[in-house]
Design a protein around this motif. Structure first.
Motif, short mmCIF file in Angstrom:
data_model
loop_
_atom_site.label_atom_id
_atom_site.label_comp_id
_atom_site.label_asym_id
_atom_site.label_seq_id
_atom_site.Cartn_x
_atom_site.Cartn_y
_atom_site.Cartn_z
N MET A 1 -7.45 -20.51 17.20
CA MET A 1 -7.59 -19.27 16.44
C MET A 1 -7.05 -19.51 15.03
SD MET A 1 -8.92 -17.18 18.66
CE MET A 1 -8.85 -15.75 17.57
N GLY A 2 -7.93 -19.39 14.04
CA GLY A 2 -7.52 -19.56 12.65
C GLY A 2 -7.80 -18.30 11.86
N ASN A 3 -6.98 -18.02 10.88
CA ASN A 3 -7.09 -16.74 10.17
C ASN A 3 -7.50 -16.93 8.72
OD1 ASN A 3 -4.34 -17.86 9.89
ND2 ASN A 3 -4.00 -16.08 8.64
N ILE A 4 -7.05 -16.07 7.86
CA ILE A 4 -7.43 -16.04 6.45
C ILE A 4 -6.15 -16.01 5.62
CG2 ILE A 4 -8.60 -14.66 4.66
CD1 ILE A 4 -10.15 -13.43 7.15
N GLY A 5 -6.14 -16.79 4.52
CA GLY A 5 -4.97 -16.79 3.65
C GLY A 5 -4.00 -17.90 4.00
N CYS A 6 -3.05 -18.16 3.09
CA CYS A 6 -2.04 -19.19 3.33
C CYS A 6 -0.87 -18.97 2.38
CB CYS A 6 -2.63 -20.59 3.11
SG CYS A 6 -1.54 -21.94 3.63
N MET A 7 0.31 -19.44 2.80
CA MET A 7 1.49 -19.31 1.94
C MET A 7 1.65 -20.52 1.04
SD MET A 7 1.96 -20.48 5.02
CE MET A 7 2.56 -22.01 5.71
N LEU A 8 0.69 -21.51 1.14
CA LEU A 8 0.65 -22.66 0.25
C LEU A 8 -0.72 -22.71 -0.42
CD1 LEU A 8 2.32 -25.35 2.56
CD2 LEU A 8 3.42 -24.05 0.73
N ASN A 9 -0.87 -23.65 -1.34
CA ASN A 9 -2.17 -23.88 -1.98
C ASN A 9 -2.26 -25.37 -2.29
OD1 ASN A 9 -4.56 -23.86 -3.38
ND2 ASN A 9 -3.90 -22.40 -4.96
N CYS A 10 -2.45 -26.17 -1.23
CA CYS A 10 -2.46 -27.62 -1.37
C CYS A 10 -3.72 -28.07 -2.12
CB CYS A 10 -2.41 -28.29 0.00
SG CYS A 10 -0.94 -27.85 0.96
N ASP A 11 -3.57 -29.00 -3.04
CA ASP A 11 -4.70 -29.44 -3.86
C ASP A 11 -5.80 -30.11 -3.05
OD1 ASP A 11 -3.44 -28.46 -6.08
OD2 ASP A 11 -2.82 -30.42 -6.88
N TYR A 12 -5.48 -30.59 -1.84
CA TYR A 12 -6.47 -31.29 -1.02
C TYR A 12 -6.90 -30.47 0.20
CZ TYR A 12 -2.02 -32.08 1.27
OH TYR A 12 -0.79 -31.90 1.82
N ARG B 1 0.86 -1.18 0.00
CA ARG B 1 0.00 0.00 0.00
C ARG B 1 0.90 1.24 0.00
NH1 ARG B 1 -5.24 -1.40 2.41
NH2 ARG B 1 -5.97 -3.14 1.11
N ASP B 2 1.01 1.82 -1.18
CA ASP B 2 1.80 3.05 -1.34
C ASP B 2 3.23 2.89 -0.83
OD1 ASP B 2 2.16 5.67 -2.23
OD2 ASP B 2 1.66 6.52 -0.27
N GLY B 3 3.84 1.76 -1.16
CA GLY B 3 5.24 1.55 -0.81
C GLY B 3 5.46 0.95 0.57
N GLU B 4 4.41 0.60 1.28
CA GLU B 4 4.53 0.00 2.61
C GLU B 4 3.91 -1.40 2.59
OE1 GLU B 4 6.12 1.31 5.19
OE2 GLU B 4 6.58 3.17 4.08
N LEU B 5 4.62 -2.36 3.17
CA LEU B 5 4.07 -3.71 3.28
C LEU B 5 3.07 -3.75 4.44
CD1 LEU B 5 4.22 -6.68 2.27
CD2 LEU B 5 5.94 -7.07 4.06
N VAL B 6 1.86 -4.22 4.15
CA VAL B 6 0.82 -4.29 5.17
C VAL B 6 0.22 -5.69 5.22
CG1 VAL B 6 0.26 -1.84 4.97
CG2 VAL B 6 -1.02 -3.52 3.62
N SER B 7 -0.29 -6.04 6.39
CA SER B 7 -1.05 -7.26 6.58
C SER B 7 -2.53 -6.92 6.48
CB SER B 7 -0.74 -7.86 7.95
OG SER B 7 -1.68 -8.86 8.28
N LEU B 8 -3.26 -7.65 5.63
CA LEU B 8 -4.69 -7.42 5.45
C LEU B 8 -5.54 -8.28 6.39
CD1 LEU B 8 -4.91 -7.21 1.55
CD2 LEU B 8 -4.59 -5.35 3.20
N ASN B 9 -4.90 -9.20 7.11
CA ASN B 9 -5.69 -10.10 7.96
C ASN B 9 -5.38 -9.94 9.44
OD1 ASN B 9 -3.14 -11.23 7.95
ND2 ASN B 9 -3.81 -13.31 7.51
N TYR B 10 -4.79 -8.82 9.83
CA TYR B 10 -4.50 -8.59 11.25
C TYR B 10 -5.82 -8.57 12.03
CZ TYR B 10 -2.72 -6.52 15.56
OH TYR B 10 -2.39 -6.29 16.88
N GLY B 11 -5.97 -9.50 12.97
CA GLY B 11 -7.18 -9.56 13.78
C GLY B 11 -8.39 -10.11 13.08
N ARG B 12 -8.22 -10.56 11.83
CA ARG B 12 -9.34 -11.12 11.09
C ARG B 12 -9.23 -12.64 11.13
NH1 ARG B 12 -7.93 -6.24 10.05
NH2 ARG B 12 -9.22 -4.76 8.87
N SER B 13 -10.31 -13.27 11.53
CA SER B 13 -10.22 -14.67 11.92
C SER B 13 -11.51 -15.40 11.61
CB SER B 13 -9.96 -14.73 13.45
OG SER B 13 -10.01 -16.04 13.94
#
Length: 478
Positions: A86-97, A49-61
């Motif tokens: 506590m589970g959040n949104i998003g993942c750094m993988l995309n497992c087929d199963y 966001r305008d040159g700054e790295l941000v987390s879009l899922n902070y506190g979103r669960s």
């Protein structure tokens, strides 16, 4: 694609590198995503966001959920303990199963399934309900890094244990930030085959193994598991490779779990893993010198129990997601011969919840029933107090041979929503009943396996009985 409400606000992200022209590089996962202004990383929940790295899922669960520690493939740390998952949104993988593709893959996340929490609220929920362990879990906590580290630090200061259940596709820098605040690491190693990793998970295995060794060397409690996908990763060779890694790179005392698969996401044209293949993997691993090997997502087998490796005393009995200590001392030793059982205990554990023989007579209750069927042996119960006064809901197990199981009480603050798991704990158990007073509501959600977070109510039914949960993934048409 229109921006969803949960994506609107960004929170300053850690492990960011500033490059030229407002480009940023994210060093949270081994991908080291290079992100231009207005773009997202692979996980879709870290953005520029305008040159700054941000987390879009902070506190979103997803909804905070009370479960048991066995849900997280942790068998040697306070067995039977209640945890707040506590589970959040998003993942750094995309497992087929993927069992949680509706929340792990950000493009499928619906606003209705997203809840908002602050670190203080998470810790307060645990304390108010007498829970001593917070588990960072489900799709994967790696991409929730800022919220996890901040909340875990607060929880630790209040005497609460932190558990990190992850596929651990993570950078060494991020692991170093976790080590001071996480007490338990439950690592899901998808397979020991590098080609499988790249094809099926869209990641690579080397950093997973390195990160697992990193936390083991740091002295943290580590348990490892592998999902035995039918005809893909349920081979004897995979079991041997897993046992060799644990025995040689960690230690033979590290609990190892072979976990049964259910068809889901892009892999529905198959069957659940045959249990005998898991049993064979366990026997092979024990023969190779591992000391504690278990099966996951299975019932009616002694391969989930713990025996003393010295005198053979039965130390812990397990049925599904429930455990009972029968031969372990308060300091984690065999109560028969005194040998170290490699079981860590929580100091001053909370006493078991008391039950009532009868429901309080001053209230009128609606009863919601759920019967176990096939492989569906657990359910999430979500209750909400819609009134402006404190309320109490109750639940009990229904047993065929022992009907007087007692009602367990859950106290709810005004307007509080609470979710908890009920899992079959006896072989004569039929199901569960929830008693809800006026001013409260309830919904039931089928849990297909311990790693599964259901987003669809049980009342919606299922097209595949107890094999694949709803909603079904629909492949895009060209």
């Amino acid at each position: 694609m229109a921006k969803k409400k949960w994506q609107e606000h960004g929170y300053p992200a850690q492990l960011a590198e500033q490059l030229e022209d407002k480009v940023v590089r994210c060093h949270l996962s081994p991908r080291n995503c290079k992100i231009r202004p207005g773009q997202h990383g692979f996980c879709m929940v870290r953005a520029n966001r305008d040159g700054e790295l941000v987390s879009l899922n902070y506190g979103r669960s997803v909804h905070a959920t009370e479960e048991t520690i066995e849900t997280e493939a942790v068998f040697h740390y306070e067995p039977g303990a209640r945890i707040l998952s506590m589970g959040n949104i998003g993942c750094m993988l995309n497992c087929d199963y993927c069992h949680n593709w509706k929340t792990s893959q950000a493009r499928f996340v619906e606003d209705k399934d997203v809840f908002h929490y602050t670190p203080e609220e998470v810790v307060d929920i645990a304390e108010r309900h007498g829970i001593q362990v917070i588990s960072w879990t489900y799709n994967d906590p790696v991409v929730w890094h800022e919220f996890v580290t901040e909340t875990a630090r607060l929880a630790k200061s209040r005497g609460i244990i932190n558990l990190y259940k992850s596929a651990f596709f993570i950078s060494p820098e991020a692991v170093e930030e976790l080590i001071p605040v996480i007490d338990i690491f439950s690592v899901s190693i998808k397979s020991m085959d590098p080609k499988y990793y790249r094809k099926i998970t869209k990641g690579w295995i080397e950093p997973v193994l390195e990160a697992t060794e990193q936390v083991y060397r740091a002295g943290r409690h580590v348990e490892v598991s592998t999902l035995m996908v039918t005809d893909l990763s349920d081979s004897e060779q995979n079991a041997r490779d897993m046992a060799r890694f644990v025995g040689e790179c960690l230690g033979p005392e590290v609990p190892t779990h072979f976990v049964r698969f259910h068809p889901d996401y892009k892999m529905t044209d198959t069957i659940r893993t045959p249990v005998e293949r898991l049993e064979h993997a366990r026997r092979v691993s024990l023969d190779m010198g591992l000391e504690h090997v278990y099966l996951g997502n299975v019932y009616d087998t002694e391969s989930t129990n713990t025996w003393c490796r010295g005198c053979g005393l039965l130390q812990i009995t397990r049925y599904g997601l429930n455990a009972q200590l029968v031969g372990v001392t308060p300091d984690g030793r065999c109560s028969g011969c005194g040998l170290d059982a490699h079981i860590k205990r929580v100091p001053n554990p909370v006493a078991a919840q008391a039950t009532l023989d009868e429901l309080p007579a001053h209230e009128t209750y609606d009863l919601a029933h759920f019967d176990w069927h096939g492989d569906i042996r657990a359910v999430h119960v979500q209750v909400e107090n819609t009134s402006d006064r404190p309320q109490e809901v109750f639940h009990r197990r229904v047993r065929r041979d022992n009907p007087n199981t007692g009602w367990t009480r859950i106290a709810l603050e005004p307007q509080e929503s609470y979710r908890f798991i009920s899992a079959e704990s006896f072989n004569d158990e039929i199901g569960v009943v929830v008693a809800v007073p006026n001013g409260c509501t309830s919904s039931l959600h089928q849990v297909f396996d311990r790693a599964h977070f259901p987003t669809t109510e049980a009342a919606a039914g299922t097209q595949n009985a107890d094999i694949t949960p709803l909603p079904l993934y629909v492949r895009p048409t060209r």
